[in-house]
Design an enzyme around this catalytic site. Structure first.
Site, PDB file in Angstrom:
ATOM      1  N   ARG A 141      -4.444 -29.388 -69.140  1.00  0.00           N
ATOM      2  CA  ARG A 141      -3.473 -29.897 -70.099  1.00  0.00           C
ATOM      3  C   ARG A 141      -2.287 -28.928 -70.122  1.00  0.00           C
ATOM      4  O   ARG A 141      -2.417 -27.759 -69.740  1.00  0.00           O
ATOM      5  CB  ARG A 141      -4.095 -29.998 -71.494  1.00  0.00           C
ATOM      6  CG  ARG A 141      -5.345 -30.876 -71.572  1.00  0.00           C
ATOM      7  CD  ARG A 141      -5.972 -30.811 -72.959  1.00  0.00           C
ATOM      8  NE  ARG A 141      -7.136 -31.667 -73.082  1.00  0.00           N
ATOM      9  CZ  ARG A 141      -8.394 -31.290 -72.830  1.00  0.00           C
ATOM     10  NH1 ARG A 141      -8.632 -30.034 -72.455  1.00  0.00           N
ATOM     11  NH2 ARG A 141      -9.394 -32.125 -72.967  1.00  0.00           N
ATOM     12  N   LYS A 183      -9.999 -28.094 -75.623  1.00  0.00           N
ATOM     13  CA  LYS A 183     -10.170 -28.699 -76.945  1.00  0.00           C
ATOM     14  C   LYS A 183     -11.538 -28.361 -77.509  1.00  0.00           C
ATOM     15  O   LYS A 183     -12.529 -28.306 -76.793  1.00  0.00           O
ATOM     16  CB  LYS A 183     -10.016 -30.222 -76.841  1.00  0.00           C
ATOM     17  CG  LYS A 183      -8.581 -30.689 -76.661  1.00  0.00           C
ATOM     18  CD  LYS A 183      -8.494 -32.203 -76.735  1.00  0.00           C
ATOM     19  CE  LYS A 183      -7.052 -32.680 -76.672  1.00  0.00           C
ATOM     20  NZ  LYS A 183      -6.964 -34.167 -76.754  1.00  0.00           N
ATOM     21  N   HIS A 221       1.479 -34.986 -68.297  1.00  0.00           N
ATOM     22  CA  HIS A 221       0.072 -35.345 -68.489  1.00  0.00           C
ATOM     23  C   HIS A 221      -0.400 -36.306 -67.403  1.00  0.00           C
ATOM     24  O   HIS A 221      -1.603 -36.354 -67.098  1.00  0.00           O
ATOM     25  CB  HIS A 221      -0.133 -35.964 -69.870  1.00  0.00           C
ATOM     26  CG  HIS A 221      -1.543 -35.880 -70.362  1.00  0.00           C
ATOM     27  ND1 HIS A 221      -2.173 -34.677 -70.653  1.00  0.00           N
ATOM     28  CD2 HIS A 221      -2.479 -36.846 -70.595  1.00  0.00           C
ATOM     29  CE1 HIS A 221      -3.416 -34.906 -71.051  1.00  0.00           C
ATOM     30  NE2 HIS A 221      -3.625 -36.203 -71.021  1.00  0.00           N
ATOM     31  N   ARG A 236      -2.255 -34.572 -64.707  1.00  0.00           N
ATOM     32  CA  ARG A 236      -3.691 -34.372 -65.006  1.00  0.00           C
ATOM     33  C   ARG A 236      -4.468 -35.652 -64.710  1.00  0.00           C
ATOM     34  O   ARG A 236      -5.554 -35.610 -64.122  1.00  0.00           O
ATOM     35  CB  ARG A 236      -3.845 -33.952 -66.468  1.00  0.00           C
ATOM     36  CG  ARG A 236      -5.287 -33.879 -66.986  1.00  0.00           C
ATOM     37  CD  ARG A 236      -5.276 -33.299 -68.395  1.00  0.00           C
ATOM     38  NE  ARG A 236      -6.423 -33.676 -69.203  1.00  0.00           N
ATOM     39  CZ  ARG A 236      -7.557 -32.990 -69.259  1.00  0.00           C
ATOM     40  NH1 ARG A 236      -7.708 -31.915 -68.527  1.00  0.00           N
ATOM     41  NH2 ARG A 236      -8.536 -33.386 -70.057  1.00  0.00           N
ATOM     42  N   HIS A 246     -13.923 -33.008 -70.791  1.00  0.00           N
ATOM     43  CA  HIS A 246     -14.210 -34.108 -71.710  1.00  0.00           C
ATOM     44  C   HIS A 246     -15.567 -33.914 -72.361  1.00  0.00           C
ATOM     45  O   HIS A 246     -16.547 -33.576 -71.685  1.00  0.00           O
ATOM     46  CB  HIS A 246     -14.205 -35.450 -70.975  1.00  0.00           C
ATOM     47  CG  HIS A 246     -12.856 -35.908 -70.559  1.00  0.00           C
ATOM     48  ND1 HIS A 246     -12.640 -36.860 -69.579  1.00  0.00           N
ATOM     49  CD2 HIS A 246     -11.606 -35.545 -70.997  1.00  0.00           C
ATOM     50  CE1 HIS A 246     -11.340 -37.067 -69.430  1.00  0.00           C
ATOM     51  NE2 HIS A 246     -10.705 -36.282 -70.283  1.00  0.00           N
ATOM     52  N   TYR A 304     -11.298 -43.618 -65.842  1.00  0.00           N
ATOM     53  CA  TYR A 304     -10.698 -43.449 -64.523  1.00  0.00           C
ATOM     54  C   TYR A 304     -11.316 -44.392 -63.497  1.00  0.00           C
ATOM     55  O   TYR A 304     -10.680 -44.721 -62.497  1.00  0.00           O
ATOM     56  CB  TYR A 304     -10.821 -41.997 -64.063  1.00  0.00           C
ATOM     57  CG  TYR A 304      -9.977 -41.063 -64.889  1.00  0.00           C
ATOM     58  CD1 TYR A 304      -8.586 -41.023 -64.735  1.00  0.00           C
ATOM     59  CD2 TYR A 304     -10.549 -40.243 -65.859  1.00  0.00           C
ATOM     60  CE1 TYR A 304      -7.811 -40.182 -65.518  1.00  0.00           C
ATOM     61  CE2 TYR A 304      -9.769 -39.399 -66.644  1.00  0.00           C
ATOM     62  CZ  TYR A 304      -8.406 -39.373 -66.464  1.00  0.00           C
ATOM     63  OH  TYR A 304      -7.623 -38.555 -67.243  1.00  0.00           O
TER      64      TYR A 304
END
Length: 306
Positions: free
Chosen positions: A161, A184, A252, A255, A278, A287
């Site tokens: 990110r 995150k 982004h 990514r 994730h 995806y």
């Protein structure tokens, strides 16, 4: 002992930060949503709000609050409304868990239905074109072009990110075979570093003109300050305009391209999930839908009807 409304709010924020490991951005958004919620309840109930008032709100009170958000001069989007409701439900869940103050009506509330969105990656040709066009930008110093290429390579070559790429410190370079990133939710992941990524960062380090300390951020703006996400976004916007790319060409998207191109090359979903950081595999599974759409599009182009 029952806490005051203010104390409960402070403890909830601490719980989100320390136990749920929410990001600073999520904490800020949730705290804002809760303050707005309290203000609305205080006005609608015509009282100085207490914790007992909040605990006993009805589903009608919640619907009235959401209607108020929709009726503002600048009404919130469905996604923002869902985030506000998520914050409120989190607070009530915290009260139930820590102070035995449940509210079943709030727990059963459902937010607006959100339209599923798919990642919007670039093609490999578009990605390479973006990197090449950046090298040819004569409007800036060579070290600035080298800096932006290094950032783009981190986004595309490692799937970082923007915030993760810009969090790198001087002491993190030169990069080794792996790079540890805190993403995150303070989740740590170790990423294999491609030689091209390492070379791009070393090219930038060799050219950047500032004297920096080990704890300083690695990427610097033109006058020596820390590079901001807004700069990276503006730089990509400038390049996509020169290349005639759509507005989906964003930092982004690099990514997203990292993940989609890996999937197209045969990488498995679980590995991609770990590389992207994730929490849920369902997030990574989006995806596969992108890759399927590409396959169907190519099939339709090769085998037109009629």
């Amino acid at each position: 002992m029952t806490p005051s409304l203010f104390d409960a709010q402070i403890r909830w924020i601490s719980w989100l930060k320390d136990q749920k490991r929410c990001s600073a951005r999520t904490l800020e958004a949730y705290a804002h949503a809760l303050r707005y919620y309290f203000d609305h309840l205080s006005t609608s109930l015509r009282t100085d709000l207490t914790l007992e008032d909040v605990v006993t709100v009805s589903s009608g009170d919640i619907r009235g609050w959401m209607a108020h958000l929709r009726g503002k001069d600048e009404p919130l989007s469905a996604r923002s409304l869902a985030q506000h409701l998520s914050a409120i439900k989190s607070f009530h869940s915290f009260l139930d868990l820590h102070f035995d103050m449940p509210n079943a009506q709030v727990a059963l509330m459902r937010g607006p239905r959100l339209k599923a969105t798919l990642p919007r990656p670039l093609t490999q040709d578009q990605t390479l074109g973006l990197l090449h066009e950046n090298q040819m930008d004569s409007d800036r110093d060579d070290w600035e072009n080298a800096r932006d290429e290094a950032v783009y390579m981190l986004l595309y070559g490692l799937g970082l990110r923007i915030s993760e790429a810009l969090s790198l410190q001087v002491k993190d370079a030169p990069l080794g075979d792996t790079l540890r990133i805190v993403g995150k939710g303070n989740k740590m992941r170790a990423l294999p570093v491609l030689a091209a990524v390492r070379d791009a960062i070393e090219a930038y380090r060799a050219q950047q003109p500032f004297t920096l300390q080990p704890e300083d951020k690695l990427f610097r703006a033109k006058r020596g300050g820390e590079l901001s996400p807004r700069h990276v976004q503006a730089s990509v916007q400038h390049l996509r305009s020169r290349l005639g790319l759509s507005d989906r060409a964003t930092p982004h998207a690099l990514r997203h391209s990292f993940a989609t191109h890996l999937l197209g090359s045969g990488a498995d979903l679980r590995s991609i999930q770990e590389l992207l950081g994730h929490v849920s595999l369902s997030t990574t599974q989006k995806y596969t839908q992108v890759d399927t759409e590409k396959l169907l599009s190519a099939y339709a182009a090769a085998h037109p009807k009629g």
